[in-house]
Design an enzyme around this catalytic site. Structure first.
Site, PDB file in Angstrom:
ATOM      1  N   GLU A 136     -44.885  -7.401  20.467  1.00 50.29           N
ATOM      2  CA  GLU A 136     -44.562  -8.916  19.689  1.00 50.29           C
ATOM      3  C   GLU A 136     -45.766  -9.809  20.470  1.00 50.29           C
ATOM      4  O   GLU A 136     -46.074 -10.750  19.916  1.00 50.29           O
ATOM      5  CB  GLU A 136     -43.151  -9.218  20.606  1.00 50.29           C
ATOM      6  CG  GLU A 136     -42.122  -8.479  20.037  1.00 50.29           C
ATOM      7  CD  GLU A 136     -41.810  -7.007  20.842  1.00 50.29           C
ATOM      8  OE1 GLU A 136     -42.673  -6.582  20.965  1.00 50.29           O
ATOM      9  OE2 GLU A 136     -40.599  -6.793  20.974  1.00 50.29           O
ATOM     10  N   CYS A 140     -41.477 -10.866  26.549  1.00 51.69           N
ATOM     11  CA  CYS A 140     -41.675 -11.039  25.167  1.00 51.69           C
ATOM     12  C   CYS A 140     -40.779 -12.537  24.619  1.00 51.69           C
ATOM     13  O   CYS A 140     -41.134 -13.535  24.148  1.00 51.69           O
ATOM     14  CB  CYS A 140     -41.717  -9.923  24.277  1.00 51.69           C
ATOM     15  SG  CYS A 140     -43.027  -8.963  24.310  1.00 51.69           S
ATOM     16  N   CYS A 196     -46.711  -5.460  24.850  1.00 49.05           N
ATOM     17  CA  CYS A 196     -45.600  -5.106  23.824  1.00 49.05           C
ATOM     18  C   CYS A 196     -46.477  -5.516  22.633  1.00 49.05           C
ATOM     19  O   CYS A 196     -47.049  -6.553  22.341  1.00 49.05           O
ATOM     20  CB  CYS A 196     -44.517  -5.964  24.119  1.00 49.05           C
ATOM     21  SG  CYS A 196     -43.670  -5.296  25.566  1.00 49.05           S
ATOM     22  N   ASN A 235     -47.826  -2.068  20.382  1.00 51.62           N
ATOM     23  CA  ASN A 235     -47.925  -2.089  21.731  1.00 51.62           C
ATOM     24  C   ASN A 235     -49.095  -1.266  21.968  1.00 51.62           C
ATOM     25  O   ASN A 235     -49.737  -0.454  21.364  1.00 51.62           O
ATOM     26  CB  ASN A 235     -46.791  -1.286  22.280  1.00 51.62           C
ATOM     27  CG  ASN A 235     -46.563  -0.076  21.587  1.00 51.62           C
ATOM     28  OD1 ASN A 235     -46.539   0.205  20.549  1.00 51.62           O
ATOM     29  ND2 ASN A 235     -45.910   0.914  22.604  1.00 51.62           N
TER      30      ASN A 235
HETATM   31  N1  THU Z   1     -42.249  -2.426  23.912  1.00 52.37           N
HETATM   32  C1  THU Z   1     -42.654  -3.198  22.961  1.00 52.37           C
HETATM   33  O1  THU Z   1     -43.954  -2.938  22.456  1.00 52.37           O
HETATM   34  N2  THU Z   1     -41.717  -4.040  22.616  1.00 52.37           N
HETATM   35  C2  THU Z   1     -40.655  -4.012  22.827  1.00 52.37           C
HETATM   36  O2  THU Z   1     -39.779  -4.688  22.254  1.00 52.37           O
HETATM   37  C3  THU Z   1     -39.973  -3.005  23.797  1.00 52.37           C
HETATM   38  C4  THU Z   1     -40.970  -2.190  24.330  1.00 52.37           C
HETATM   39  C5  THU Z   1     -43.389  -1.110  24.384  1.00 52.37           C
HETATM   40  C6  THU Z   1     -44.046  -1.339  25.713  1.00 52.37           C
HETATM   41  C7  THU Z   1     -44.156   0.085  26.093  1.00 52.37           C
HETATM   42  O3  THU Z   1     -45.593   0.425  25.555  1.00 52.37           O
HETATM   43  C8  THU Z   1     -43.218   0.857  25.480  1.00 52.37           C
HETATM   44  O4  THU Z   1     -42.544   0.141  24.178  1.00 52.37           O
HETATM   45  C9  THU Z   1     -42.081   1.579  26.316  1.00 52.37           C
HETATM   46  O5  THU Z   1     -41.532   0.540  26.922  1.00 52.37           O
END
Ligand code: THU
Length: 137
Positions: free
Chosen positions: A55, A93, A53, A42
């Site tokens: 993913e 995602c 994110c 992320n």
């Molecule tokens: N986040 C992800 O990268 N993937 C996930 O599956 C859930 C959330 C990140 C987004 C943000 O930078 C942090 O986690 C908090 O929401």
């Protein structure tokens, strides 16, 4: 690549997380049909909205390199100094996955390490989704 190895890749990808605002660090490892693995993390932003994110970072890296065939993604996410836990992919995602993956066969592996993970198909996490097939593509 087996599920245990893919989770290890996601945990390694998590170390690159840029999350100064949430301190929630996430890594992803996307396994392609040709055997390639793309890592993602992320990447947050001071304006919040442009944050990405883990993913989607992995998917966009892969697609931008010409990949179109995806078998599985592993996700490892928990707070920077917190207890490891499961971070399930957000709705955005899941929708991006639906653009490129067969919902019935694409596997989503969420866990903390190679001995603690759960596997779901995209169809299980995004039932009755709207995707390319909905437009006849
Ligand atoms: N986040 C992800 O990268 N993937 C996930 O599956 C859930 C959330 C990140 C987004 C943000 O930078 C942090 O986690 C908090 O929401």
């Amino acid at each position: 690549m087996d599920e245990r190895a893919l989770i290890r890749e996601a945990v390694a990808a998590r170390r690159m997380s840029y999350a100064p605002y949430s301190s929630f660090m996430v890594g992803a490892a996307l396994f392609c049909g040709n055997g390639a693995v793309y890592r993602g993390c992320n990447i947050e932003n001071a304006a919040y909205g442009p944050s990405n994110c883990a993913e989607r970072t992995a998917f966009f890296k892969a697609v931008s390199e010409g990949e179109r065939d995806f078998a599985a993604i592993a996700v490892a996410g928990w707070p920077k100094d917190g207890k490891p836990g499961f971070a399930w992919p957000c709705g955005v995602c899941r929708q991006v996955m639906a653009e490129f993956c067969d919902p019935a066969s694409f596997r989503i592996i969420v866990g903390t390490d190679e001995d603690n993970y759960t596997v779901r198909t995209l169809a299980e996490l995004l039932p009755e989704g709207f995707g390319p097939a909905s437009l006849g593509i």
